[in-house]
Design an enzyme around this catalytic site. Structure first.
Site, PDB file in Angstrom:
ATOM      1  N   HIS A   1      31.273  26.368  39.893  1.00  0.00           N
ATOM      2  CA  HIS A   1      31.887  25.051  38.461  1.00  0.00           C
ATOM      3  C   HIS A   1      32.323  23.874  38.953  1.00  0.00           C
ATOM      4  CE1 HIS A   1      31.802  29.569  37.787  1.00  0.00           C
ATOM      5  NE2 HIS A   1      31.962  29.523  36.548  1.00  0.00           N
TER       6      HIS A   1
ATOM      7  N   ASP B   1      35.218  24.615  41.166  1.00  0.00           N
ATOM      8  CA  ASP B   1      35.505  24.627  42.067  1.00  0.00           C
ATOM      9  C   ASP B   1      35.698  24.172  42.919  1.00  0.00           C
ATOM     10  OD1 ASP B   1      34.422  27.274  40.907  1.00  0.00           O
ATOM     11  OD2 ASP B   1      32.457  27.139  40.988  1.00  0.00           O
TER      12      ASP B   1
HETATM   13  C1  XLS Z   1      32.017  35.993  34.632  1.00  0.00           C
HETATM   14  C2  XLS Z   1      30.956  35.157  34.902  1.00  0.00           C
HETATM   15  C3  XLS Z   1      30.793  33.757  35.112  1.00  0.00           C
HETATM   16  C4  XLS Z   1      29.790  32.907  35.394  1.00  0.00           C
HETATM   17  C5  XLS Z   1      30.180  31.503  35.525  1.00  0.00           C
HETATM   18  O1  XLS Z   1      31.998  37.116  34.062  1.00  0.00           O
HETATM   19  O2  XLS Z   1      30.102  35.947  34.761  1.00  0.00           O
HETATM   20  O3  XLS Z   1      30.983  33.601  36.396  1.00  0.00           O
HETATM   21  O4  XLS Z   1      28.791  33.214  35.354  1.00  0.00           O
HETATM   22  O5  XLS Z   1      31.033  31.048  34.581  1.00  0.00           O
END
Ligand code: XLS
Ligand code: NI
Ligand code: NI
Length: 442
Positions: free
Chosen positions: A100, A103
């Site tokens: 992300h 991140d």
């Molecule tokens: C959350 C999601 C997230 C996505 C990416 O539940 O799994 O981690 O994979 O935003």
């Protein structure tokens, strides 16, 4: 240069008899299975957010794991995570990562500041990518963490929140392209509702489709030739999320004409939360032409939330890889470990051991799935079960030659249905067990 995962050696394949925790028992990267190497079939990716950022914080307590990598300055920490992340992927033989925007670099006071932070870290990531030959599987924007998105981002009632989200997606797409990523994910973090009493559902869905159309248009401008993905999830954090499951998401994509560029990123734990099996979600995606990528984790069926555990369930991995093989393998997608170790497993060694366990589980799943296909009994059984559609009246229906009048006349002549045969579920489950056991004992 500092070494962050000091107690983690380079992980090698040692075979099923090895008791070395820091070795692969089944993941033999260059071994050919189903016409490709295991590395190519599995396309493992590290999730930046869990592996490098998550410190075990939960609703009831602060973090247990030290993910400060020796610094408390936000930008220095972001840089340290790049070095730590590439060291980690290199040591484990993981070829891809997913991220992300938030991140990889800290959010600044303004969009410009956030983007400037991203640019600094992005250059470092590209440098490390070159050094290690590691690729980006997909990127995404965090459109759920900041309070500005309290009511949603693409589905916000407040147009300004939508605007901010668009700016974030634009930048996250730039970065994805910069990293050579072939996927861009929309996970609808807060794209849902808590109560219909304050919600214009029709407008919210129209608007998020607008955001996605803008993303396609922008992708075309910047040369993004990968897939867009929606990652279905039924609930959490919102009570009801719009991308509930594969079927709901496919209906949405089709309604808004997004089906040519969008595929699904299926997450195992989200399937559990939707009341489906992982394989069901993959099958729905596959038979409708929406299979894309996978967030490989597992939930706990006794818990009602997204535990994002590392996958260790051989059956689920086998059924998953069966779907992947039937699809002909991944194209732009792969297996991303959207997974974290338990809060009590708080050391960096646990992070490595958790990945090793997950990778070996999927490697075993791949081997077993290929064996199920080679064995042929399951596929043959299914084929035979539908044999009545290949001849006689069944074929005639499929060929479009029948209507209600002709079928009513046929039924009158035919009389009662006497051709049902056993579904043999238990026998088929035993075949799967046998094949898995044979794979284990190879
Ligand atoms: C959350 C999601 C997230 C996505 C990416 O539940 O799994 O981690 O994979 O935003
Ligand atoms: Ni996910
Ligand atoms: Ni999730």
């Amino acid at each position: 240069m500092a070494e962050y995962f000091k107690n983690v050696p380079e992980i090698k394949y040692e075979g099923p008899k090895s008791e070395n925790p820091y070795a692969y028992k089944y993941y033999d990267k260059d071994r050919v299975v189903g016409g490709k190497t295991m590395g190519e079939q599995l396309k493992f990716a590290m999730a930046w957010w869990h592996t490098l950022c998550a410190n075990g914080t939960d609703m009831f307590g602060v973090g247990t794991a030290d993910k400060t990598f020796g610094t408390d300055d936000p930008m220095e920490l972001a840089k340290a995570k790049v070095y730590a992340g590439f060291e980690f992927m290199h040591k484990l033989g993981i070829d891809y990562f997913c991220f992300h925007d938030r991140d990889i670099a800290p959010e600044g006071a303004t969009i410009e500041e956030s983007n400037a932070n991203l640019d600094v870290i992005a250059d470092l990531i590209v440098e490390q990518q070159k050094k290690y030959g590691i690729k980006c599987l997909w990127g995404t924007a965090n459109l759920f963490g900041n309070p500005r998105y309290m009511h949603g981002a693409g589905t916000a009632p407040n147009a300004d929140a939508f605007v901010y989200a668009a700016a974030q997606v634009k930048k996250a797409m730039d970065l994805t392209v910069k990293f050579g990523g072939k996927g861009y994910v929309f996970w609808g973090g807060r794209e849902g509702y808590e109560t219909l009493l304050n919600t214009d559902m029709g407008l919210e869905q129209d608007n998020i489709a607008r955001l996605m159309k803008m993303a396609i248009a922008y992708g075309d401008k910047i040369g993004f030739d990968g897939d867009f993905y929606i990652e279905p999830k039924p609930k959490e954090p919102t009570k009801h999320q719009y991308d509930f499951d594969s079927a709901t998401t496919i209906a949405f994509l089709t309604k808004y004409g997004l089906q040519d560029r969008f595929r699904l990123n299926i997450e195992a734990n989200h399937a559990t939360l939707a009341g489906h099996t992982f394989q069901h979600e993959l099958r729905v995606a596959r038979v409708n032409g929406f299979f894309g990528s996978i967030d490989a984790n597992q939930g706990d069926t006794l818990l009602g939330w997204d535990t994002d555990q590392f996958p260790t369930d051989i059956y689920n991995a086998t059924y998953c890889m069966y779907e992947v093989l039937k699809q002909g393998g991944f194209t732009n997608g792969g297996l991303n470990f959207d997974s974290k170790q338990r809060r009590g497993s708080f050391t960096l060694e646990d992070t490595a051991l958790a990945h090793i366990a997950g990778m070996d589980t999927f490697a075993l799943g791949l081997l077993a799935a290929q064996k199920i296909i080679d064995d042929g009994r399951i596929d043959k059984f299914v084929e035979d079960r539908y044999a009545s559609w290949t001849t006689g009246i069944g074929k005639s229906i499929i060929d479009g030659k029948e209507d209600f009048e002709s079928l009513a006349a046929y039924a009158a002549k035919m009389g009662e249905v006497t051709t049902n045969t056993s579904g043999r579920q238990e026998m088929l489950e035993l075949i799967v067990n046998q094949v898995i056991m044979n794979t284990l004992n190879e």
